[in-house]
Design a protein around this motif. Structure first.
Motif, PDB file in Angstrom:
ATOM      1  N   MET A 122       0.840  -1.184   0.000  1.00 44.38           N
ATOM      2  CA  MET A 122       0.000   0.000   0.000  1.00 44.38           C
ATOM      3  C   MET A 122       0.887   1.249   0.000  1.00 44.38           C
ATOM      4  N   ILE A 123       0.519   2.208  -0.807  1.00 47.44           N
ATOM      5  CA  ILE A 123       1.269   3.454  -0.918  1.00 47.44           C
ATOM      6  C   ILE A 123       0.634   4.493   0.001  1.00 47.44           C
ATOM      7  N   ARG A 124       1.459   5.183   0.758  1.00 48.21           N
ATOM      8  CA  ARG A 124       1.013   6.264   1.647  1.00 48.21           C
ATOM      9  C   ARG A 124       1.520   7.571   1.050  1.00 48.21           C
ATOM     10  N   LYS A 125       0.678   8.607   1.089  1.00 38.61           N
ATOM     11  CA  LYS A 125       1.087   9.910   0.568  1.00 38.61           C
ATOM     12  C   LYS A 125       1.187  10.899   1.721  1.00 38.61           C
ATOM     13  N   ILE A 126       2.312  11.596   1.748  1.00 37.44           N
ATOM     14  CA  ILE A 126       2.618  12.547   2.811  1.00 37.44           C
ATOM     15  C   ILE A 126       2.840  13.911   2.172  1.00 37.44           C
ATOM     16  N   ALA A 127       2.124  14.927   2.656  1.00 37.05           N
ATOM     17  CA  ALA A 127       2.265  16.285   2.135  1.00 37.05           C
ATOM     18  C   ALA A 127       3.101  17.122   3.098  1.00 37.05           C
ATOM     19  N   VAL A 128       3.933  17.985   2.534  1.00 34.44           N
ATOM     20  CA  VAL A 128       4.751  18.891   3.339  1.00 34.44           C
ATOM     21  C   VAL A 128       4.637  20.291   2.747  1.00 34.44           C
ATOM     22  N   PRO A 129       4.129  21.280   3.531  1.00 39.77           N
ATOM     23  CA  PRO A 129       4.133  22.655   3.039  1.00 39.77           C
ATOM     24  C   PRO A 129       5.585  23.087   2.825  1.00 39.77           C
ATOM     25  N   SER A 130       5.887  23.602   1.644  1.00 43.25           N
ATOM     26  CA  SER A 130       7.281  23.821   1.257  1.00 43.25           C
ATOM     27  C   SER A 130       7.524  25.211   0.688  1.00 43.25           C
ATOM     28  N   ARG A 131       8.770  25.650   0.853  1.00 43.67           N
ATOM     29  CA  ARG A 131       9.238  26.905   0.262  1.00 43.67           C
ATOM     30  C   ARG A 131      10.734  26.740   0.027  1.00 43.67           C
TER      31      ARG A 131
ATOM     32  N   ASN B 273       6.243   3.612   0.396  1.00 49.84           N
ATOM     33  CA  ASN B 273       5.736   2.238   0.437  1.00 49.84           C
ATOM     34  C   ASN B 273       5.698   1.710   1.877  1.00 49.84           C
ATOM     35  N   GLU B 274       5.254   0.464   2.033  1.00 49.34           N
ATOM     36  CA  GLU B 274       5.116  -0.133   3.365  1.00 49.34           C
ATOM     37  C   GLU B 274       6.451  -0.280   4.082  1.00 49.34           C
ATOM     38  N   ALA B 275       7.547  -0.361   3.335  1.00 52.44           N
ATOM     39  CA  ALA B 275       8.877  -0.463   3.931  1.00 52.44           C
ATOM     40  C   ALA B 275       9.427   0.904   4.327  1.00 52.44           C
TER      41      ALA B 275
ATOM     42  N   LEU C  95      -8.241  23.639  -0.139  1.00 56.48           N
ATOM     43  CA  LEU C  95      -6.977  22.924  -0.069  1.00 56.48           C
ATOM     44  C   LEU C  95      -7.133  21.521   0.505  1.00 56.48           C
ATOM     45  N   VAL C  96      -7.858  21.384   1.608  1.00 57.49           N
ATOM     46  CA  VAL C  96      -7.996  20.078   2.248  1.00 57.49           C
ATOM     47  C   VAL C  96      -8.644  19.079   1.296  1.00 57.49           C
ATOM     48  N   SER C  97      -9.710  19.482   0.612  1.00 61.25           N
ATOM     49  CA  SER C  97     -10.359  18.547  -0.307  1.00 61.25           C
ATOM     50  C   SER C  97      -9.423  18.183  -1.460  1.00 61.25           C
ATOM     51  N   SER C  98      -8.594  19.123  -1.909  1.00 64.50           N
ATOM     52  CA  SER C  98      -7.620  18.816  -2.966  1.00 64.50           C
ATOM     53  C   SER C  98      -6.608  17.786  -2.482  1.00 64.50           C
ATOM     54  N   LEU C  99      -6.115  17.950  -1.250  1.00 62.99           N
ATOM     55  CA  LEU C  99      -5.154  16.988  -0.698  1.00 62.99           C
ATOM     56  C   LEU C  99      -5.798  15.613  -0.527  1.00 62.99           C
ATOM     57  N   VAL C 100      -7.043  15.593  -0.060  1.00 63.17           N
ATOM     58  CA  VAL C 100      -7.763  14.322   0.103  1.00 63.17           C
ATOM     59  C   VAL C 100      -7.926  13.642  -1.251  1.00 63.17           C
ATOM     60  N   GLU C 101      -8.316  14.397  -2.279  1.00 65.93           N
ATOM     61  CA  GLU C 101      -8.483  13.829  -3.624  1.00 65.93           C
ATOM     62  C   GLU C 101      -7.177  13.253  -4.159  1.00 65.93           C
ATOM     63  N   MET C 102      -6.058  13.836  -3.758  1.00 62.84           N
ATOM     64  CA  MET C 102      -4.747  13.345  -4.192  1.00 62.84           C
ATOM     65  C   MET C 102      -4.324  12.099  -3.419  1.00 62.84           C
ATOM     66  N   GLY C 103      -5.089  11.743  -2.383  1.00 62.92           N
ATOM     67  CA  GLY C 103      -4.774  10.551  -1.601  1.00 62.92           C
ATOM     68  C   GLY C 103      -3.846  10.788  -0.428  1.00 62.92           C
ATOM     69  N   VAL C 104      -3.664  12.051  -0.035  1.00 61.24           N
ATOM     70  CA  VAL C 104      -2.781  12.376   1.090  1.00 61.24           C
ATOM     71  C   VAL C 104      -3.405  11.868   2.384  1.00 61.24           C
ATOM     72  N   SER C 105      -2.598  11.158   3.185  1.00 56.73           N
ATOM     73  CA  SER C 105      -3.077  10.648   4.471  1.00 56.73           C
ATOM     74  C   SER C 105      -2.395  11.318   5.652  1.00 56.73           C
ATOM     75  N   ASP C 106      -1.244  11.945   5.404  1.00 59.01           N
ATOM     76  CA  ASP C 106      -0.464  12.565   6.478  1.00 59.01           C
ATOM     77  C   ASP C 106       0.088  13.899   5.997  1.00 59.01           C
ATOM     78  N   LEU C 107       0.236  14.833   6.938  1.00 59.46           N
ATOM     79  CA  LEU C 107       0.819  16.128   6.619  1.00 59.46           C
ATOM     80  C   LEU C 107       1.852  16.448   7.687  1.00 59.46           C
ATOM     81  N   ILE C 108       3.057  16.745   7.244  1.00 56.36           N
ATOM     82  CA  ILE C 108       4.146  17.119   8.144  1.00 56.36           C
ATOM     83  C   ILE C 108       4.367  18.607   7.951  1.00 56.36           C
ATOM     84  N   ALA C 109       4.273  19.382   9.038  1.00 51.52           N
ATOM     85  CA  ALA C 109       4.326  20.837   8.932  1.00 51.52           C
ATOM     86  C   ALA C 109       5.212  21.441  10.005  1.00 51.52           C
ATOM     87  N   GLY C 110       5.484  22.721   9.828  1.00 54.88           N
ATOM     88  CA  GLY C 110       6.156  23.493  10.865  1.00 54.88           C
ATOM     89  C   GLY C 110       5.103  23.905  11.882  1.00 54.88           C
TER      90      GLY C 110
END
Length: 123
Positions: A1-10, A30-32, A53-68
């Motif tokens: 299973m693939i997990r998608k993680i979003a990070v706000p970036s600059r 991936n699972e590893a 934004l949240v609905s866009s991230l959900v549609e992209m399959g994002v499950s986790d968000l790492i932020a400052g």
């Protein structure tokens, strides 16, 4: 299973202000816990918590968000969309994701109170 993680970036770094980031870097893992790919997503020009934004991230399959840092409204909206949030990241985006995958990055529960960017730890 693939997990998608979003990070706000600059400029390749974790952006400390989620709602005003230049772009999001979306990592596929991936699972590893190996990073398979990364892509950029440019958010709507309005503040993150006042956009779709949240609905866009959900549609992209994002499950986790790492932020400052981010406000409670954004944390709540992301949670309602099924996206778990880890706050307190800084530095290069890939390093932050690798630290989280290795269990070295934990949520600091830091909340930006207002757009004046005064951040504090909740009681």
């Amino acid at each position: 299973m693939i997990r998608k993680i979003a990070v706000p970036s600059r400029e390749g770094m974790v952006d400390q202000h989620f709602g005003h980031c230049e772009y999001f870097t979306i990592f596929s893992v991936n699972e590893a816990k190996e990073i398979l790919s990364e892509e950029r997503f440019t958010p709507p020009p309005t503040c993150g918590c006042k956009s779709d934004l949240v609905s866009s991230l959900v549609e992209m399959g994002v499950s986790d968000l790492i932020a400052g840092n981010m406000g409670q409204g954004a944390v709540t909206k992301l949670g309602q969309g099924g996206i778990s949030v880890v706050r307190g990241a800084s530095g290069p985006i890939r390093d932050a994701v690798e630290a989280w995958l290795a269990g070295r990055l934990k949520d600091v529960r830091e909340i930006c109170l207002e757009h004046g960017h005064e951040c504090s730890h909740p009681e």
